[in-house]
Motif scaffolding. Sequence first.
Motif, PDB file in Angstrom:
ATOM      1  N   PRO A   1      -2.192  13.994   1.470  1.00  0.00           N
ATOM      2  CA  PRO A   1      -0.735  14.069   1.607  1.00  0.00           C
ATOM      3  C   PRO A   1      -0.077  12.738   1.267  1.00  0.00           C
ATOM      4  O   PRO A   1      -0.741  11.697   1.214  1.00  0.00           O
ATOM      5  N   SER A   2       1.211  12.781   1.065  1.00  0.00           N
ATOM      6  CA  SER A   2       1.988  11.576   0.800  1.00  0.00           C
ATOM      7  C   SER A   2       1.808  10.598   1.967  1.00  0.00           C
ATOM      8  O   SER A   2       1.824  10.996   3.126  1.00  0.00           O
ATOM      9  N   GLY A   3       1.568   9.337   1.655  1.00  0.00           N
ATOM     10  CA  GLY A   3       1.385   8.326   2.691  1.00  0.00           C
ATOM     11  C   GLY A   3      -0.057   8.164   3.141  1.00  0.00           C
ATOM     12  O   GLY A   3      -0.364   7.310   3.976  1.00  0.00           O
ATOM     13  N   ALA A   4      -0.960   8.956   2.582  1.00  0.00           N
ATOM     14  CA  ALA A   4      -2.365   8.914   3.009  1.00  0.00           C
ATOM     15  C   ALA A   4      -3.084   7.640   2.582  1.00  0.00           C
ATOM     16  O   ALA A   4      -4.114   7.280   3.144  1.00  0.00           O
ATOM     17  N   GLY A   5      -2.558   6.975   1.554  1.00  0.00           N
ATOM     18  CA  GLY A   5      -3.223   5.764   1.075  1.00  0.00           C
ATOM     19  C   GLY A   5      -3.843   5.919  -0.302  1.00  0.00           C
ATOM     20  O   GLY A   5      -4.613   5.068  -0.754  1.00  0.00           O
ATOM     21  N   LYS A   6      -3.485   6.998  -1.014  1.00  0.00           N
ATOM     22  CA  LYS A   6      -4.058   7.262  -2.341  1.00  0.00           C
ATOM     23  C   LYS A   6      -3.742   6.133  -3.328  1.00  0.00           C
ATOM     24  O   LYS A   6      -4.628   5.638  -4.011  1.00  0.00           O
ATOM     25  N   SER A   7      -2.473   5.747  -3.377  1.00  0.00           N
ATOM     26  CA  SER A   7      -2.091   4.695  -4.326  1.00  0.00           C
ATOM     27  C   SER A   7      -2.750   3.370  -3.953  1.00  0.00           C
ATOM     28  O   SER A   7      -3.171   2.611  -4.827  1.00  0.00           O
ATOM     29  N   THR A   8      -2.844   3.115  -2.670  1.00  0.00           N
ATOM     30  CA  THR A   8      -3.510   1.886  -2.205  1.00  0.00           C
ATOM     31  C   THR A   8      -4.956   1.873  -2.692  1.00  0.00           C
ATOM     32  O   THR A   8      -5.439   0.874  -3.230  1.00  0.00           O
TER      33      THR A   8
ATOM     34  N   ARG B   1      -5.091   1.417  -6.482  1.00  0.00           N
ATOM     35  CA  ARG B   1      -4.785   0.033  -6.883  1.00  0.00           C
ATOM     36  C   ARG B   1      -5.982  -0.883  -6.667  1.00  0.00           C
ATOM     37  O   ARG B   1      -6.205  -1.816  -7.437  1.00  0.00           O
TER      38      ARG B   1
ATOM     39  N   ILE C   1      -4.737   1.135   6.587  1.00  0.00           N
ATOM     40  CA  ILE C   1      -4.397   2.332   5.820  1.00  0.00           C
ATOM     41  C   ILE C   1      -5.670   2.958   5.280  1.00  0.00           C
ATOM     42  O   ILE C   1      -5.804   4.179   5.245  1.00  0.00           O
TER      43      ILE C   1
ATOM     44  N   GLU D   1       0.086  -5.008   9.496  1.00  0.00           N
ATOM     45  CA  GLU D   1       0.226  -3.595   9.832  1.00  0.00           C
ATOM     46  C   GLU D   1      -1.122  -2.951  10.100  1.00  0.00           C
ATOM     47  O   GLU D   1      -2.160  -3.589   9.990  1.00  0.00           O
TER      48      GLU D   1
ATOM     49  N   TYR E   1      -1.892  -3.738   4.991  1.00  0.00           N
ATOM     50  CA  TYR E   1      -0.883  -4.655   4.474  1.00  0.00           C
ATOM     51  C   TYR E   1      -0.522  -5.599   5.601  1.00  0.00           C
ATOM     52  O   TYR E   1      -0.746  -5.282   6.770  1.00  0.00           O
TER      53      TYR E   1
HETATM   54  N1  LIG Z   1       2.937  -3.013  -0.404  1.00  0.00           N
HETATM   55  C1  LIG Z   1       2.957  -2.381   0.785  1.00  0.00           C
HETATM   56  N2  LIG Z   1       3.283  -3.037   1.918  1.00  0.00           N
HETATM   57  C2  LIG Z   1       3.277  -2.417   3.109  1.00  0.00           C
HETATM   58  N3  LIG Z   1       2.968  -1.118   3.289  1.00  0.00           N
HETATM   59  C3  LIG Z   1       2.639  -0.413   2.198  1.00  0.00           C
HETATM   60  C4  LIG Z   1       2.612  -0.990   0.880  1.00  0.00           C
HETATM   61  N4  LIG Z   1       2.248  -0.018   0.006  1.00  0.00           N
HETATM   62  C5  LIG Z   1       2.050   1.081   0.728  1.00  0.00           C
HETATM   63  N5  LIG Z   1       2.288   0.868   2.034  1.00  0.00           N
HETATM   64  C6  LIG Z   1       2.140   1.855   3.142  1.00  0.00           C
HETATM   65  O1  LIG Z   1       0.817   2.304   3.127  1.00  0.00           O
HETATM   66  C7  LIG Z   1       0.739   3.694   3.422  1.00  0.00           C
HETATM   67  C8  LIG Z   1      -0.009   4.392   2.302  1.00  0.00           C
HETATM   68  O2  LIG Z   1       0.761   4.291   1.109  1.00  0.00           O
HETATM   69  P1  LIG Z   1       0.250   4.779  -0.305  1.00  0.00           P
HETATM   70  O3  LIG Z   1      -1.061   4.129  -0.591  1.00  0.00           O
HETATM   71  O4  LIG Z   1       1.334   4.557  -1.257  1.00  0.00           O
HETATM   72  O5  LIG Z   1      -0.008   6.332  -0.013  1.00  0.00           O
HETATM   73  P2  LIG Z   1       0.059   7.593  -0.994  1.00  0.00           P
HETATM   74  O6  LIG Z   1      -0.100   7.092  -2.395  1.00  0.00           O
HETATM   75  O7  LIG Z   1      -1.080   8.464  -0.550  1.00  0.00           O
HETATM   76  O8  LIG Z   1       1.366   8.267  -0.774  1.00  0.00           O
HETATM   77  C9  LIG Z   1       2.167   4.170   3.592  1.00  0.00           C
HETATM   78  O9  LIG Z   1       2.447   4.216   4.970  1.00  0.00           O
HETATM   79  C10 LIG Z   1       2.982   3.099   2.917  1.00  0.00           C
HETATM   80  O10 LIG Z   1       4.233   2.975   3.480  1.00  0.00           O
END
Ligand SMILES: Nc1ncnc2c1ncn2[C@@H]1O[C@H](COP(=O)(O)OP(=O)(O)O)[C@@H](O)[C@H]1O
Length: 234
Positions: free
Chosen positions: A48-55, A58, A29, A26, A23
């Motif tokens: 784990p939470s914060g690993a980048g799964k949702s990223t 998406r 990820i 930063e 992002y």
């Molecule tokens: N839109 C965004 N802008 C900046 N940082 C982001 C954004 N979305 C997620 N992050 C960061 O990216 C990292 C991975 O997030 P995320 O993909 O949501 O992980 P997970 O789904 O595994 O919990 C986290 O540190 C989160 O704070």
Amino acid sequence: MHLNRKQVDTGPIASLRDVWKAYKGEEYILKGIDLGIGHGDFLCILGPSGAGKSTLLRIIGLLDRPSRGEVEVFGRNVAELSDDEAARIRLERIGYIFQSIDLIPHITIRENIEVPMYLRGVRGAERRARALELLDRFGLRHLADRYPHEVSLGEQQRVAAMRALANGPSLIIADEPVAHLDEENAQLLFELLKTLNREDSVSIVMATTSEEEAGVADRVYLLRRGRLSLGYQV
Ligand SMILES: Nc1ncnc2c1ncn2[C@@H]1O[C@H](COP(=O)(O)OP(=O)(O)O)[C@@H](O)[C@H]1O
Ligand SMILES: [Mg+2]
């Protein structure tokens, strides 16, 4: 055939080659992700939470774009897709189920399921029939005229799954879909996903933090510190 698809995708669903994502300003990820999703696959991203799964989900679901690397979805290179083309693919071929249960509160369960069809321009009678057919198939017909607050959370999330199915997608993205559900409702949602995968050959990519939940999938990948590795394959 239970899903009235406009088109049936039998080729590769998605492939990622050396995908990196950061992002703005930063750290990375995702660091060099390679992943192939085939027709009828049910795979899980465990981390784990914060690993980048949702990223990652998406990016596969055309809700975001990679910083580097190549992504193909339904045979199209996403770098060459306009925003409108990506929106059309999302609407017609991909269904989403998110962790936060997000039905629209002031319309009925049936109308919630109709929303994606409405966006696609399907006319009223056909929308209604299709929504009721989905509710019937999964045993929730009796909820059709209720509002979201009049049904349980587990039922709401199953309705969200039916909404994801409304346009007959070839791919379902399920991002921690049972995070807010109790054990019994989690099992019901997983059964629904398994049925879709087996009977309709819908490809599914699910994210979870739970090793046990990941067991629903046929192939499990681990996402740690931005790197993806194959955990196991059934
Ligand atoms: N839109 C965004 N802008 C900046 N940082 C982001 C954004 N979305 C997620 N992050 C960061 O990216 C990292 C991975 O997030 P995320 O993909 O949501 O992980 P997970 O789904 O595994 O919990 C986290 O540190 C989160 O704070
Ligand atoms: Mg997440």
